[in-house]
Scaffold this motif. Structure first.
Motif, PDB file in Angstrom:
ATOM      1  N   PHE A   1     -29.930  40.823-105.045  1.00 21.19           N
ATOM      2  CA  PHE A   1     -29.903  39.957-103.865  1.00 21.19           C
ATOM      3  C   PHE A   1     -30.995  40.410-102.892  1.00 21.19           C
ATOM      4  O   PHE A   1     -31.057  41.575-102.517  1.00 21.19           O
ATOM      5  N   ILE A   2     -31.825  39.454-102.479  1.00 18.91           N
ATOM      6  CA  ILE A   2     -32.929  39.739-101.556  1.00 18.91           C
ATOM      7  C   ILE A   2     -32.730  38.927-100.277  1.00 18.91           C
ATOM      8  O   ILE A   2     -32.400  37.737-100.325  1.00 18.91           O
ATOM      9  N   SER A   3     -32.931  39.562 -99.139  1.00 19.27           N
ATOM     10  CA  SER A   3     -32.903  38.863 -97.858  1.00 19.27           C
ATOM     11  C   SER A   3     -33.843  39.576 -96.893  1.00 19.27           C
ATOM     12  O   SER A   3     -33.961  40.799 -96.930  1.00 19.27           O
ATOM     13  N   LEU A   4     -34.500  38.797 -96.049  1.00 18.54           N
ATOM     14  CA  LEU A   4     -35.395  39.394 -95.057  1.00 18.54           C
ATOM     15  C   LEU A   4     -34.647  39.805 -93.795  1.00 18.54           C
ATOM     16  O   LEU A   4     -35.089  40.676 -93.056  1.00 18.54           O
ATOM     17  N   ARG A   5     -33.490  39.140 -93.551  1.00 20.22           N
ATOM     18  CA  ARG A   5     -32.795  39.386 -92.291  1.00 20.22           C
ATOM     19  C   ARG A   5     -31.291  39.597 -92.442  1.00 20.22           C
ATOM     20  O   ARG A   5     -30.637  40.110 -91.538  1.00 20.22           O
ATOM     21  N   GLY A   6     -30.710  39.193 -93.544  1.00 17.27           N
ATOM     22  CA  GLY A   6     -29.278  39.367 -93.734  1.00 17.27           C
ATOM     23  C   GLY A   6     -28.451  38.555 -92.744  1.00 17.27           C
ATOM     24  O   GLY A   6     -28.850  37.474 -92.305  1.00 17.27           O
ATOM     25  N   GLU A   7     -27.298  39.087 -92.377  1.00 16.50           N
ATOM     26  CA  GLU A   7     -26.356  38.405 -91.477  1.00 16.50           C
ATOM     27  C   GLU A   7     -26.824  38.548 -90.025  1.00 16.50           C
ATOM     28  O   GLU A   7     -26.154  39.135 -89.177  1.00 16.50           O
ATOM     29  N   ILE A   8     -27.946  37.938 -89.705  1.00  9.80           N
ATOM     30  CA  ILE A   8     -28.591  38.213 -88.425  1.00  9.80           C
ATOM     31  C   ILE A   8     -27.788  37.688 -87.234  1.00  9.80           C
ATOM     32  O   ILE A   8     -27.713  38.345 -86.187  1.00  9.80           O
ATOM     33  N   GLU A   9     -27.165  36.523 -87.363  1.00 13.00           N
ATOM     34  CA  GLU A   9     -26.385  36.003 -86.231  1.00 13.00           C
ATOM     35  C   GLU A   9     -25.126  36.827 -86.002  1.00 13.00           C
ATOM     36  O   GLU A   9     -24.776  37.155 -84.869  1.00 13.00           O
ATOM     37  N   ARG A  10     -24.454  37.179 -87.076  1.00 16.09           N
ATOM     38  CA  ARG A  10     -23.239  37.987 -86.937  1.00 16.09           C
ATOM     39  C   ARG A  10     -23.586  39.391 -86.426  1.00 16.09           C
ATOM     40  O   ARG A  10     -22.835  39.963 -85.626  1.00 16.09           O
ATOM     41  N   GLU A  11     -24.712  39.928 -86.870  1.00 17.03           N
ATOM     42  CA  GLU A  11     -25.138  41.244 -86.386  1.00 17.03           C
ATOM     43  C   GLU A  11     -25.409  41.206 -84.884  1.00 17.03           C
ATOM     44  O   GLU A  11     -25.076  42.153 -84.160  1.00 17.03           O
ATOM     45  N   PHE A  12     -26.017  40.117 -84.424  1.00 19.09           N
ATOM     46  CA  PHE A  12     -26.281  39.981 -82.988  1.00 19.09           C
ATOM     47  C   PHE A  12     -24.976  39.981 -82.206  1.00 19.09           C
ATOM     48  O   PHE A  12     -24.862  40.638 -81.169  1.00 19.09           O
ATOM     49  N   THR A  13     -23.983  39.250 -82.710  1.00 22.26           N
ATOM     50  CA  THR A  13     -22.689  39.189 -82.035  1.00 22.26           C
ATOM     51  C   THR A  13     -22.027  40.563 -81.979  1.00 22.26           C
ATOM     52  O   THR A  13     -21.464  40.958 -80.954  1.00 22.26           O
ATOM     53  N   VAL A  14     -22.094  41.290 -83.100  1.00 21.57           N
ATOM     54  CA  VAL A  14     -21.513  42.631 -83.143  1.00 21.57           C
ATOM     55  C   VAL A  14     -22.202  43.548 -82.126  1.00 21.57           C
ATOM     56  O   VAL A  14     -21.539  44.282 -81.372  1.00 21.57           O
ATOM     57  N   ASN A  15     -23.532  43.517 -82.083  1.00 19.88           N
ATOM     58  CA  ASN A  15     -24.275  44.356 -81.135  1.00 19.88           C
ATOM     59  C   ASN A  15     -23.986  43.963 -79.693  1.00 19.88           C
ATOM     60  O   ASN A  15     -23.889  44.821 -78.806  1.00 19.88           O
ATOM     61  N   LYS A  16     -23.859  42.675 -79.448  1.00 19.88           N
ATOM     62  CA  LYS A  16     -23.555  42.181 -78.101  1.00 19.88           C
ATOM     63  C   LYS A  16     -22.186  42.686 -77.647  1.00 19.88           C
ATOM     64  O   LYS A  16     -22.033  43.152 -76.504  1.00 19.88           O
ATOM     65  N   ASN A  17     -21.206  42.622 -78.527  1.00 23.62           N
ATOM     66  CA  ASN A  17     -19.875  43.118 -78.187  1.00 23.62           C
ATOM     67  C   ASN A  17     -19.881  44.622 -77.955  1.00 23.62           C
ATOM     68  O   ASN A  17     -19.166  45.129 -77.073  1.00 23.62           O
ATOM     69  N   LEU A  18     -20.683  45.335 -78.733  1.00 15.26           N
ATOM     70  CA  LEU A  18     -20.773  46.788 -78.568  1.00 15.26           C
ATOM     71  C   LEU A  18     -21.354  47.133 -77.200  1.00 15.26           C
ATOM     72  O   LEU A  18     -20.866  48.038 -76.514  1.00 15.26           O
TER      73      LEU A  18
END
Length: 220
Positions: free
Chosen positions: A81-98
């Motif tokens: 599996f190849i991805s340049l960004r992965g779960e980028i929107e969900r990662e942003f939400t996680v970082n924002k909550n942190l």
């Protein structure tokens, strides 16, 4: 040097879906992919399974399902599996909550990791061959493609399921949004043996750095 062959491509993107004619028009630069959060419905999966999945994971599940249906490839076949960004929107939400709340909810974190899309596909279809995930340096798809081909070139595998997916980068990223912000996913079979309507790669000089250009090469 051994040659490798890529065939049996399945693809999905907003506004194109899985329509072969629309994909040909996109490959010929006639129409673009809509920059939306649209995702496949995955009616063939359990509602509880799909309801929390992101765009990238739903697209990944869909193209792998389509490949399994159209080729009946052995479910023990290994996946890259190849991805340049992965779960980028969900990662942003996680970082924002942190940052704002000082905590990360386990449920949110578990679906934000880089291997989420392919892991959910293996769960959905009981695929037990194992998988590798590749985040290519500096967005160079060609380097990731070479990694996927390595087991074939080494003679340790005869076939590999290759999957690529990236979702829409949210507008909150502003000037950091990449130029190629067209959400899409595709899957196909890498083989050490030539198959009908396959594309041959030998010295890898014809492998584009961009996954979008790679798919256009395959479709044309």
């Amino acid at each position: 040097m051994r040659s490798v062959y890529f065939s049996d491509v399945t693809a999905w993107a907003p506004s194109l879906g899985s329509d072969a004619e629309l994909w040909q028009e996109w490959a010929s630069n006639v129409i673009p992919i809509a920059q939306t959060k649209e995702s496949p419905k995955l009616e063939y999966t359990d509602p509880l399974f799909r309801r929390r999945l992101s765009q990238i994971t739903k697209m990944t599940v869909h193209v792998i399902h389509a490949l399994l249906e159209s080729t009946h490839i052995n479910p023990q076949t290994k996946i890259v599996f190849i991805s340049l960004r992965g779960e980028i929107e969900r990662e942003f939400t996680v970082n924002k909550n942190l940052i704002e709340d000082g905590m990360i909810l386990p449920a949110a974190f578990s679906l934000s990791v880089f291997n989420t899309p392919v892991s959910q596909a293996t769960l959905a279809f009981a695929l037990k061959g194992g998988y590798s995930v590749v985040y290519p340096s500096r967005g160079d798809f060609c380097s990731a493609f070479k990694i996927a081909c390595a087991p074939l070139l080494a003679g340790t595998e005869s076939q590999i399921i290759l999957v690529y997916a990236d979702e829409l980068v949210p507008g909150v990223y502003g000037q950091k949004i990449p130029q190629e912000n067209e959400p899409l996913a595709f899957a196909g079979i890498l083989s050490a043996e030539k198959k009908p309507r396959s594309v041959c790669f030998d010295d890898f000089s014809n492998v584009p750095d961009s996954p979008h250009e790679f798919l256009k090469l395959i479709l044309q």
